[in-house]
Design a protein around this motif. Structure first.
Motif, PDB file in Angstrom:
ATOM      1  N   SER A   1       0.829  -1.203   0.000  1.00  0.00           N
ATOM      2  CA  SER A   1       0.000   0.000   0.000  1.00  0.00           C
ATOM      3  C   SER A   1       0.867   1.258   0.000  1.00  0.00           C
ATOM      4  CB  SER A   1      -0.924  -0.016   1.214  1.00  0.00           C
ATOM      5  OG  SER A   1      -1.682   1.149   1.270  1.00  0.00           O
ATOM      6  N   THR A   2       1.900   1.266   0.822  1.00  0.00           N
ATOM      7  CA  THR A   2       2.815   2.403   0.884  1.00  0.00           C
ATOM      8  C   THR A   2       3.524   2.590  -0.455  1.00  0.00           C
ATOM      9  OG1 THR A   2       3.153   2.052   3.246  1.00  0.00           O
ATOM     10  CG2 THR A   2       4.819   3.340   2.098  1.00  0.00           C
TER      11      THR A   2
ATOM     12  N   GLN B   1       2.463   1.629  -3.407  1.00  0.00           N
ATOM     13  CA  GLN B   1       1.507   2.086  -4.421  1.00  0.00           C
ATOM     14  C   GLN B   1       1.234   3.577  -4.293  1.00  0.00           C
ATOM     15  OE1 GLN B   1      -1.779  -0.601  -3.751  1.00  0.00           O
ATOM     16  NE2 GLN B   1      -1.028  -2.087  -5.238  1.00  0.00           N
ATOM     17  N   ARG B   2       1.089   4.069  -3.059  1.00  0.00           N
ATOM     18  CA  ARG B   2       0.862   5.504  -2.860  1.00  0.00           C
ATOM     19  C   ARG B   2       2.071   6.304  -3.343  1.00  0.00           C
ATOM     20  NH1 ARG B   2      -1.396   3.755   1.988  1.00  0.00           N
ATOM     21  NH2 ARG B   2       0.478   4.324   3.129  1.00  0.00           N
TER      22      ARG B   2
END
Length: 186
Positions: A94-95, A97-98
């Protein structure tokens, strides 16, 4: 070489593993690999990533002596480790991807320079040379997995060998590649 049956207790297998009998890990993997994989797949939703995490958990279990049989049965311990490590991967993904989305929004795409192309070609050649120095069994598994995109489970079926053997060869091959490459590729 020690022989273990399906009746051998987890505690006996762990003691044998700690005493240097690596084949005990194969029995433990056969016994609990499905559980770890299922937990990982349920959370990660990606079979290849779940396979990789399962292999990594058993490799770390073999190399590190963190399990305390007085605190939990082995299946519970491995299930919790799988859940924890899968959640860590989801958070990391998630990190990443952001960060990627932020970068893509602010940096226009560009073509690679001739120097970047040359550097990439040199790195690819270096990796190929290091791969050629691996044991045939390790090289075959890594090439099938990385260049052909075949999952560990499919490699096991194609080569008619246990999944644990495929994963062990892949892990050992990657360790040897890292050792041979050092900082040459990055």
């Amino acid at each position: 070489m020690a022989r273990f049956s399906t009746d051998t207790s987890d505690i006996e297998l762990i003691h044998s593993l700690r005493a240097g009998h690596q084949e005990a890990l194969a029995v433990l993997y056969d016994r609990y690999g499905g559980l770890v994989y299922t937990v990982a797949l349920r959370l990660l939703k990606q079979p290849a990533e779940a396979e990789d995490l399962t292999q990594d958990i058993f490799f770390n279990f073999w190399k590190q002596n963190k399990y305390d049989p007085g605190r939990a049965v082995l299946s519970t311990y491995l299930g919790l480790v799988a859940r924890s490590r899968a959640l860590d991967r989801i958070a990391k993904r998630s990190t990443q991807q952001r960060s990627l989305q932020r970068l893509q929004g602010s940096i226009p795409e560009r073509a690679m320079t001739p120097l970047e192309n040359a550097t990439l070609s040199e790195q690819q050649e270096t990796v190929q040379q290091a791969l050629s120095q691996l044991k045939d069994q390790q090289r075959q598994v890594l090439e099938m997995n990385f260049y052909q995109g075949i999952s560990h489970a499919d490699i096991a079926r194609q080569l008619d060998m246990p999944l644990g053997t495929v994963k062990t060869r892949a892990r050992q091959g990657l360790i040897e590649l890292r050792r041979r490459l050092g900082g040459a590729v990055g």
